[in-house]
Design an enzyme around this catalytic site. Structure first.
Site, PDB file in Angstrom:
ATOM      1  N   THR A  27       0.865  -1.177   0.000  1.00  0.00           N
ATOM      2  CA  THR A  27       0.000   0.000   0.000  1.00  0.00           C
ATOM      3  C   THR A  27       0.905   1.232   0.000  1.00  0.00           C
ATOM      4  O   THR A  27       2.125   1.118   0.176  1.00  0.00           O
ATOM      5  CB  THR A  27      -0.895   0.048   1.252  1.00  0.00           C
ATOM      6  OG1 THR A  27      -0.073   0.277   2.403  1.00  0.00           O
ATOM      7  CG2 THR A  27      -1.687  -1.239   1.442  1.00  0.00           C
ATOM      8  N   LEU A  58       3.157  -1.260   4.764  1.00  0.00           N
ATOM      9  CA  LEU A  58       2.484  -0.044   5.216  1.00  0.00           C
ATOM     10  C   LEU A  58       3.530   1.062   5.281  1.00  0.00           C
ATOM     11  O   LEU A  58       4.603   0.862   5.868  1.00  0.00           O
ATOM     12  CB  LEU A  58       1.859  -0.247   6.595  1.00  0.00           C
ATOM     13  CG  LEU A  58       0.867  -1.416   6.742  1.00  0.00           C
ATOM     14  CD1 LEU A  58       0.391  -1.521   8.188  1.00  0.00           C
ATOM     15  CD2 LEU A  58      -0.319  -1.246   5.798  1.00  0.00           C
ATOM     16  N   ILE A  84       7.435  -2.503   6.953  1.00  0.00           N
ATOM     17  CA  ILE A  84       7.449  -1.046   6.974  1.00  0.00           C
ATOM     18  C   ILE A  84       8.075  -0.499   5.694  1.00  0.00           C
ATOM     19  O   ILE A  84       9.217  -0.808   5.358  1.00  0.00           O
ATOM     20  CB  ILE A  84       8.240  -0.511   8.204  1.00  0.00           C
ATOM     21  CG1 ILE A  84       7.646  -1.055   9.507  1.00  0.00           C
ATOM     22  CG2 ILE A  84       8.267   1.015   8.194  1.00  0.00           C
ATOM     23  CD1 ILE A  84       6.187  -0.726   9.737  1.00  0.00           C
ATOM     24  N   LYS A  85       7.265   0.325   5.033  1.00  0.00           N
ATOM     25  CA  LYS A  85       7.710   0.898   3.761  1.00  0.00           C
ATOM     26  C   LYS A  85       8.207   2.317   4.030  1.00  0.00           C
ATOM     27  O   LYS A  85       7.524   3.105   4.693  1.00  0.00           O
ATOM     28  CB  LYS A  85       6.486   0.935   2.842  1.00  0.00           C
ATOM     29  CG  LYS A  85       6.769   0.972   1.377  1.00  0.00           C
ATOM     30  CD  LYS A  85       5.439   0.793   0.654  1.00  0.00           C
ATOM     31  CE  LYS A  85       5.604   0.887  -0.818  1.00  0.00           C
ATOM     32  NZ  LYS A  85       4.300   0.986  -1.487  1.00  0.00           N
ATOM     33  N   LEU A  86       9.384   2.618   3.539  1.00  0.00           N
ATOM     34  CA  LEU A  86       9.909   3.952   3.763  1.00  0.00           C
ATOM     35  C   LEU A  86      10.826   4.379   2.624  1.00  0.00           C
ATOM     36  O   LEU A  86      11.446   3.535   1.977  1.00  0.00           O
ATOM     37  CB  LEU A  86      10.600   4.045   5.123  1.00  0.00           C
ATOM     38  CG  LEU A  86      11.864   3.275   5.434  1.00  0.00           C
ATOM     39  CD1 LEU A  86      12.303   3.555   6.846  1.00  0.00           C
ATOM     40  CD2 LEU A  86      11.637   1.801   5.302  1.00  0.00           C
TER      41      LEU A  86
END
Ligand code: E4P
Length: 216
Positions: A27, A58, A84-86
């Site tokens: 997402t 996310l 964790i998307k960053l």
């Protein structure tokens, strides 16, 4: 090759899970915002996490290390399938390192060059997401970054997986599979198109017409 859906839409996720070929979901803030009519961020995300057995990326929205880590830890506590998307910025890179030492999986996003992907992998990212479609949009060959990362990760024995992202059409999926990318994350519309072929439809119609002539 693993197939992820690039969406926050629960109906699309359910339809893809029913096909038996869905390995995970990615997402981003834009995709979440499209589902705002369905509830709060937490409500939307919890529904996805409950239904998808595989990894669900996310994205954090803070841009400074300490706030990013705090946000990431909150998101990670929502389920053991959270990734964790960053973004691959200076701060993002430090956060990848911090989270990887804490055992929290990360997906380095907004990757537009192989050097960005290299640094993310070196910092300990579980996944890197080169955005092929957005590179194509500005006249570059996005899939080149995927090819390069495949070679680089092999050269240095990195276990980081490549998620081909910003996928726009079935040719992206075809090219990614020939390169041997680990994962392709795609919109539901692209997943549907992978199966479509006019000769398949024509063949079914002809068989059904001929079947009417058979005496049962
Ligand atoms: C990746 O994880 C992103 O969510 C996504 O692929 C972005 O795609 P877009 O360029 O179509 O917005």
């Amino acid at each position: 090759m693993k197939i992820f859906l690039d969406t926050a839409n629960i109906d699309e996720i359910r339809k893809s899970l029913a096909l038996g070929i869905l390995d995970g979901v990615t997402t981003n803030p834009t995709l979440i915002s499209k589902e705002s009519h369905r509830g709060t961020f937490r409500e939307i995300v919890m529904q996805i996490l409950r239904e998808v057995p595989g990894p669900v990326s996310l994205e954090v929205t803070s841009l400074k290390h300490d706030e990013m880590v705090k946000e990431a830890e909150e998101l990670a506590s929502l389920g053991n399938n959270v990734v964790i998307k960053l973004p691959v910025t200076m701060e993002g890179l430090k956060v990848i390192k911090t989270l990887s030492t804490k055992g929290i999986r990360t997906n380095a996003t907004l990757v537009f060059s192989s050097n960005q992907g290299l640094l993310a992998a070196k910092a300990g990212a579980s996944y890197v997401s080169p955005f092929v479609g957005r590179l194509d949009d500005i006249g570059e060959y996005g899939m080149r970054v995927v090819e390069d990362l495949k070679t680089i990760f092999k050269n240095y024995n990195y276990s980081t997986e490549i998620i081909v992202a910003s996928v726009r059409h079935p040719i992206h999926v075809y090219e990614a599979s020939l390169i041997g990318a680990d994962i392709v994350t795609m919109p539901y519309q692209v997943l549907e198109k992978l199966l479509m072929h006019p000769k398949t439809d024509e063949g079914i119609s002809r068989f059904l017409e001929d079947w009417k002539k058979v005496r049962l």
